[in-house]
Design a protein around this motif. Structure first.
Motif, PDB file in Angstrom:
ATOM      1  N   ASP A  41       0.847  -1.285   0.009  1.00  0.00           N
ATOM      2  CA  ASP A  41       0.160  -0.126   0.195  1.00  0.00           C
ATOM      3  C   ASP A  41       0.857   1.332  -0.121  1.00  0.00           C
ATOM      4  OD1 ASP A  41      -2.300   1.759   0.025  1.00  0.00           O
ATOM      5  OD2 ASP A  41      -2.348   1.653   2.307  1.00  0.00           O
ATOM      6  N   HIS A  42       1.107   1.723  -1.089  1.00  0.00           N
ATOM      7  CA  HIS A  42       2.188   3.039  -1.315  1.00  0.00           C
ATOM      8  C   HIS A  42       1.631   3.973  -0.556  1.00  0.00           C
ATOM      9  CE1 HIS A  42       5.053   5.400  -3.185  1.00  0.00           C
ATOM     10  NE2 HIS A  42       4.404   5.878  -3.639  1.00  0.00           N
ATOM     11  N   ILE A  72       3.264  -2.732   3.480  1.00  0.00           N
ATOM     12  CA  ILE A  72       4.566  -2.121   3.234  1.00  0.00           C
ATOM     13  C   ILE A  72       4.141  -0.911   2.386  1.00  0.00           C
ATOM     14  CG2 ILE A  72       6.848  -2.100   2.019  1.00  0.00           C
ATOM     15  CD1 ILE A  72       6.401  -5.449   2.389  1.00  0.00           C
ATOM     16  N   HIS A  73       4.677   0.368   2.861  1.00  0.00           N
ATOM     17  CA  HIS A  73       4.516   1.596   2.136  1.00  0.00           C
ATOM     18  C   HIS A  73       5.642   2.304   1.501  1.00  0.00           C
ATOM     19  CE1 HIS A  73       0.993   1.159   4.964  1.00  0.00           C
ATOM     20  NE2 HIS A  73       1.639   1.261   5.794  1.00  0.00           N
ATOM     21  N   ALA A  74       5.648   1.883   0.366  1.00  0.00           N
ATOM     22  CA  ALA A  74       6.936   2.242  -0.427  1.00  0.00           C
ATOM     23  C   ALA A  74       6.406   2.091  -1.961  1.00  0.00           C
ATOM     24  CB  ALA A  74       8.220   1.427  -0.137  1.00  0.00           C
ATOM     25  N   ASP A  75       7.593   2.822  -2.668  1.00  0.00           N
ATOM     26  CA  ASP A  75       7.080   2.566  -4.297  1.00  0.00           C
ATOM     27  C   ASP A  75       7.444   0.903  -4.566  1.00  0.00           C
ATOM     28  OD1 ASP A  75       6.656   5.121  -4.686  1.00  0.00           O
ATOM     29  OD2 ASP A  75       8.923   5.553  -5.105  1.00  0.00           O
ATOM     30  N   TYR A  76       6.609   0.352  -5.268  1.00  0.00           N
ATOM     31  CA  TYR A  76       6.806  -0.892  -5.676  1.00  0.00           C
ATOM     32  C   TYR A  76       8.224  -1.209  -6.345  1.00  0.00           C
ATOM     33  CZ  TYR A  76       6.635  -5.417  -7.970  1.00  0.00           C
ATOM     34  OH  TYR A  76       6.979  -6.708  -8.473  1.00  0.00           O
ATOM     35  N   PRO A  77       8.883  -0.456  -7.117  1.00  0.00           N
ATOM     36  CA  PRO A  77      10.237  -0.916  -7.565  1.00  0.00           C
ATOM     37  C   PRO A  77      11.251  -0.953  -6.465  1.00  0.00           C
ATOM     38  CG  PRO A  77       9.445   0.828  -8.991  1.00  0.00           C
ATOM     39  CD  PRO A  77       8.456   0.692  -8.016  1.00  0.00           C
ATOM     40  N   SER A 101      17.687  -1.605   3.866  1.00  0.00           N
ATOM     41  CA  SER A 101      17.111  -0.344   4.346  1.00  0.00           C
ATOM     42  C   SER A 101      15.740  -0.790   5.032  1.00  0.00           C
ATOM     43  CB  SER A 101      17.195   0.777   3.518  1.00  0.00           C
ATOM     44  OG  SER A 101      16.335   0.667   2.364  1.00  0.00           O
ATOM     45  N   GLN A 102      15.374   0.079   5.916  1.00  0.00           N
ATOM     46  CA  GLN A 102      13.979  -0.188   6.442  1.00  0.00           C
ATOM     47  C   GLN A 102      12.789   0.390   5.706  1.00  0.00           C
ATOM     48  OE1 GLN A 102      14.275   1.508  10.571  1.00  0.00           O
ATOM     49  NE2 GLN A 102      15.156  -0.526  11.240  1.00  0.00           N
ATOM     50  N   PHE A 103      11.630  -0.152   5.901  1.00  0.00           N
ATOM     51  CA  PHE A 103      10.590   0.299   5.228  1.00  0.00           C
ATOM     52  C   PHE A 103       9.445   0.844   6.179  1.00  0.00           C
ATOM     53  CE2 PHE A 103      12.444  -2.375   1.933  1.00  0.00           C
ATOM     54  CZ  PHE A 103      12.103  -1.978   0.877  1.00  0.00           C
ATOM     55  N   GLN A 104       8.710   1.838   5.816  1.00  0.00           N
ATOM     56  CA  GLN A 104       7.614   2.020   6.753  1.00  0.00           C
ATOM     57  C   GLN A 104       6.316   0.902   6.448  1.00  0.00           C
ATOM     58  OE1 GLN A 104       6.965   4.752   8.825  1.00  0.00           O
ATOM     59  NE2 GLN A 104       9.299   4.940   8.343  1.00  0.00           N
ATOM     60  N   VAL A 105       6.097   0.496   7.676  1.00  0.00           N
ATOM     61  CA  VAL A 105       4.999  -0.663   7.566  1.00  0.00           C
ATOM     62  C   VAL A 105       3.993  -0.461   8.543  1.00  0.00           C
ATOM     63  CG1 VAL A 105       6.765  -2.442   6.808  1.00  0.00           C
ATOM     64  CG2 VAL A 105       6.307  -2.153   9.258  1.00  0.00           C
ATOM     65  N   ALA A 125       2.113   1.456  13.561  1.00  0.00           N
ATOM     66  CA  ALA A 125       3.025   1.806  12.563  1.00  0.00           C
ATOM     67  C   ALA A 125       4.577   1.746  13.002  1.00  0.00           C
ATOM     68  CB  ALA A 125       2.707   3.365  12.441  1.00  0.00           C
ATOM     69  N   ASP A 126       5.280   1.330  12.125  1.00  0.00           N
ATOM     70  CA  ASP A 126       6.681   1.210  12.581  1.00  0.00           C
ATOM     71  C   ASP A 126       7.582   1.407  11.289  1.00  0.00           C
ATOM     72  OD1 ASP A 126       8.742   0.554  14.290  1.00  0.00           O
ATOM     73  OD2 ASP A 126       7.999  -1.516  14.719  1.00  0.00           O
ATOM     74  N   SER A 127       8.992   1.202  11.550  1.00  0.00           N
ATOM     75  CA  SER A 127       9.833   1.326  10.399  1.00  0.00           C
ATOM     76  C   SER A 127      10.578  -0.002  10.607  1.00  0.00           C
ATOM     77  CB  SER A 127      10.859   2.508  10.570  1.00  0.00           C
ATOM     78  OG  SER A 127      11.810   2.467   9.375  1.00  0.00           O
TER      79      SER A 127
END
Length: 152
Positions: A41-42, A72-77, A101-105, A125-127
């Motif tokens: 979910d970007h 996971i909140h990031a660009d798909y690439p 690296s960490q992702f916002q989740v 919410a976390d990283s």
């Protein structure tokens, strides 16, 4: 009928061969699509309990109520890049990769007694680092998320 099949022999063989070659790719794409539905979910709209209840229902993860799910909140690439060496490392065995690296989740955990809708979720919410399974360079399974990488 036999004359028809005899005339179609090379074309029929080509068609069957094509189906055989495409079938594994279709299965991989299905697994990737399932991964994206369950975990990608970007652009989250908030990251609170209401967000979890809404997205879990919209993604059809509530029949029965799924106990826990991570978005996971990031660009798909960027997520897909974890399957490659520039953004991911091998993790435990060849099936899994851990992000460099960490992702916002957002973790959505079911609370309440019934596994039948309406489902109630608590958001956290976390990283975190993500551990994913990849097939042919595509993310197909979220194994877990972790707060710190252990280097040995």
């Amino acid at each position: 009928m036999v004359m028809f099949l005899k005339g179609m022999g090379p074309l029929l063989l080509f068609f069957i061969l094509g189906l055989w070659l495409v079938s594994p790719l279709t299965q991989e794409n299905d697994r990737e699509k399932r991964f994206l539905t369950q975990h990608f979910d970007h652009h989250p709209t908030g990251r609170d309990d209401n967000y979890c209840e809404t997205i879990m229902r919209e993604r059809d993860l509530t029949n029965p109520c799924k106990d826990m799910n991570t978005f996971i909140h990031a660009d798909y690439p960027k997520i897909k890049a974890v399957c490659e060496d520039n953004a991911g490392d091998p993790y435990q065995d060849e099936r899994f990769r851990i992000s460099k690296s960490q992702f916002q989740v957002t973790n959505c955990r079911h609370h309440g007694g019934s596994t039948r809708p309406p489902c109630r979720y608590r958001a956290t919410a976390d990283s975190r680092y993500i551990v994913i399974a990849c097939e042919h360079g595509l993310p197909v399974h979220l194994e877990k998320t972790i707060t710190a990488k252990k280097f040995t």
